[in-house]
Motif scaffolding. Structure first.
Motif: not given
Ligand SMILES: C[S@@+](CC[C@H](N)C(=O)[O-])C[C@H]1O[C@@H](n2cnc3c(N)ncnc32)[C@H](O)[C@@H]1O
Length: 341
Positions: A149, A153, A156, A161, A321-323
Motif C-alpha cells: 500500500d 500510494n 500509484k 488498493g 485505487e489510491y485516488r
C-alpha cells in the motif's frame, strides 16, 4: 504511544536471527568493501592514535626548537614541527569527520525506526531491565499489504488498493468460495487480500502473464505465508484457465470455479470470462475491476454479463485505487448456471 511489555528471550534463536537479518534490510548501512575491511571503530582508534602521536611529536619538536633555534633550523627541525602539525590537523580532522558520520548513521537509523513504528512495521516494548526497546514485527500478510500500500500510494500502482480490496474481501466472505481464479496477479496484493478471508481448505489460482511480476507475486505471497493456498501461475489466463478442467502434469484438475476475479487487460475481460464459463459453478461470483473507469473498453463485457441472461450483474461503485478523487467500480456478476429456467 502504547507500550507493550513482553518477555525477551536471550540469547536469540538462529531462526529469529535469520528473520531479523531478512527484515532489517531497510536499516542496513550502505557499506563499501573498505568499511568491511577497516570498520569505523578501528578507523577512529587509528586516527585518534595518529592525532595523539602527532601532538606529542609536535610538542617535542617545538620544545627542541625553542631550546636551540639555530641548531634546530640547521637540522631541519622546523620541517619536523610543520609535518607533525599537518599530521595533527589531518588525523584530528579525520577523527572528527568519522565521529560526525557515526552520529549521522545513528540519527538515520533512529528516523527509520520511528517511521517503522508510525507505519506499524515495528513494535515498542519494555525489556526485563525496564528499558524501552523496539523490534520489527514478524513479516506476515498485513506487513506485506502495508508495504505494498505504501508503494501503491507513492507510485500509484495498479493494485486494487485498500478501498476496493475491502469490498472484494466482503464478496469473498459472502460467497465463501473453495476455488478462486484470479486474472492478473501483479504483486500479489489482491490475491493476499482474498487469501486473508478464504475459507479453510479454499485455494486461489492466480494468473500472471509477465514473468517479472510472477516472480514478485510469488515472493510476496511466500512472505505473507500464503504459498500453500495461493498458486501464482505464469501465462495468459485465457489460455491457462481452460486447462484447469483437465489438470496437467503439475496440477490436479479443479472441481469448478466459485469466484473469478478479473483484473488484467479490460479489452480482454470477455475472453477471460468465456474461457472460464464452462468451469463456473452455479452461483459463482465474477468480479471485474475498473468497471467504472474503463467502462468504455469494457462495453462488450458489460453487455454480456448484463444482457446475456446468464448472470445477475450490478456495479458496486467505489474510487480508483489510491485516488479518492477518481470514480471507479467493481462489476459483480453472479452466474446463474446452465439451467437458465
Ligand atoms: C492491474 S494488474 C493486477 C493487479 C492485482 N490484481 C492487484 O490488485 O494486486 C494487471 C496484471 O495483469 C497482468 N496481465 C495482463 N494480461 C494478462 C493475461 N492475459 N493473463 C494474465 N495476466 C495478465 C499484467 O501483467 C499485470 O501484472
Amino acid at each position: 504511544m502504547k507500550v507493550e511489555s513482553v518477555k525477551v528471550k536471550r540469547p536469540i534463536s538462529a531462526e529469529e536471527r535469520e528473520r531479523r537479518t531478512k527484515m532489517e534490510d531497510e536499516l542496513k548501512d550502505a557499506r563499501t568493501w573498505f568499511d568491511y575491511l577497516v570498520p569505523r571503530q578501528l578507523r577512529r582508534v587509528y586516527f585518534a592514535a595518529g592525532a595523539v602521536s602527532c601532538t606529542v611529536a609536535s610538542v617535542i619538536a617545538l620544545t627542541k626548537l625553542l631550546q636551540n633555534p639555530a641548531l634546530q633550523v640547521e637540522d631541519g627541525g622546523q620541517y619536523n614541527l610543520a609535518i607533525n602539525l599537518v599530521g595533527l590537523i589531518l588525523f584530528a580532522g579525520a577523527y572528527t569527520w568519522e565521529g560526525a558520520q557515526a552520529e549521522k548513521r545513528v540519527e538515520r537509523r533512529r528516523t527509520i525506526r520511528e517511521a517503522q513504528i508510525r507505519l506499524g512495521d515495528r513494535e515498542v516494548y519494555v525489556n526485563k531491565e525496564g528499558e524501552k526497546m523496539s523490534r520489527l514485527k514478524p513479516v506476515d500478510d498485513n506487513w506485506i499489504l502495508r508495504r505494498l500500500d505504501r508503494w501503491g500510494n507513492k507510485d500509484k500502482l495498479p493494485m486494487i488498493g485498500p478501498k476496493k480490496g475491502a469490498i472484494l474481501q466482503g464478496l469473498v466472505v459472502q460467497r465463501a468460495p473453495q476455488t478462486i481464479v484470479e486474472v492478473g496477479a501483479f504483486l500479489g496484493y489482491s490475491a493476499i487480500r482474498m487469501g486473508q478471508v478464504l475459507p479453510p481448505g479454499g485455494r486461489i489460482i492466480s494468473y500472471e502473464s509477465d514473468f517479472k511480476w510472477l516472480i514478485a507475486a510469488k515472493r510476496f505471497v511466500w512472505q505473507a505465508k500464503m504459498a500453500d493456498k495461493i498458486d501464482v501461475r505464469w501465462g495468459r489466463a485465457q489460455e491457462g484457465i481452460p486447462q484447469l478442467k483437465t489438470g496437467s502434469l503439475f496440477s490436479k484438475p479443479i472441481d469448478g470455479i466459485d469466484f473469478l476475479f478479473l483484473d488484467a487487460k479490460p479489452s480482454e475481460y470477455l475472453d477471460y470470462l468465456l474461457a472460464a464459463e464452462p468451469l463456473l459453478n452455479p452461483g459463482a461470483v465474477i468480479v471485474a475491476d475498473n468497471a467504472g473507469i474503463f467502462s468504455k473498453s469494457l462495453t462488450e463485457y458489460l453487455n454480456y454479463v448484463r444482457g446475456s441472461g446468464r448472470y445477475k450483474s450490478e456495479i458496486i461503485e467505489s474510487t480508483l485505487e489510491y485516488r479518492d478523487d477518481v470514480q471507479d467500480g467493481l462489476e459483480v456478476s453472479t452466474y446463474k448456471g446452465t439451467d437458465l429456467s
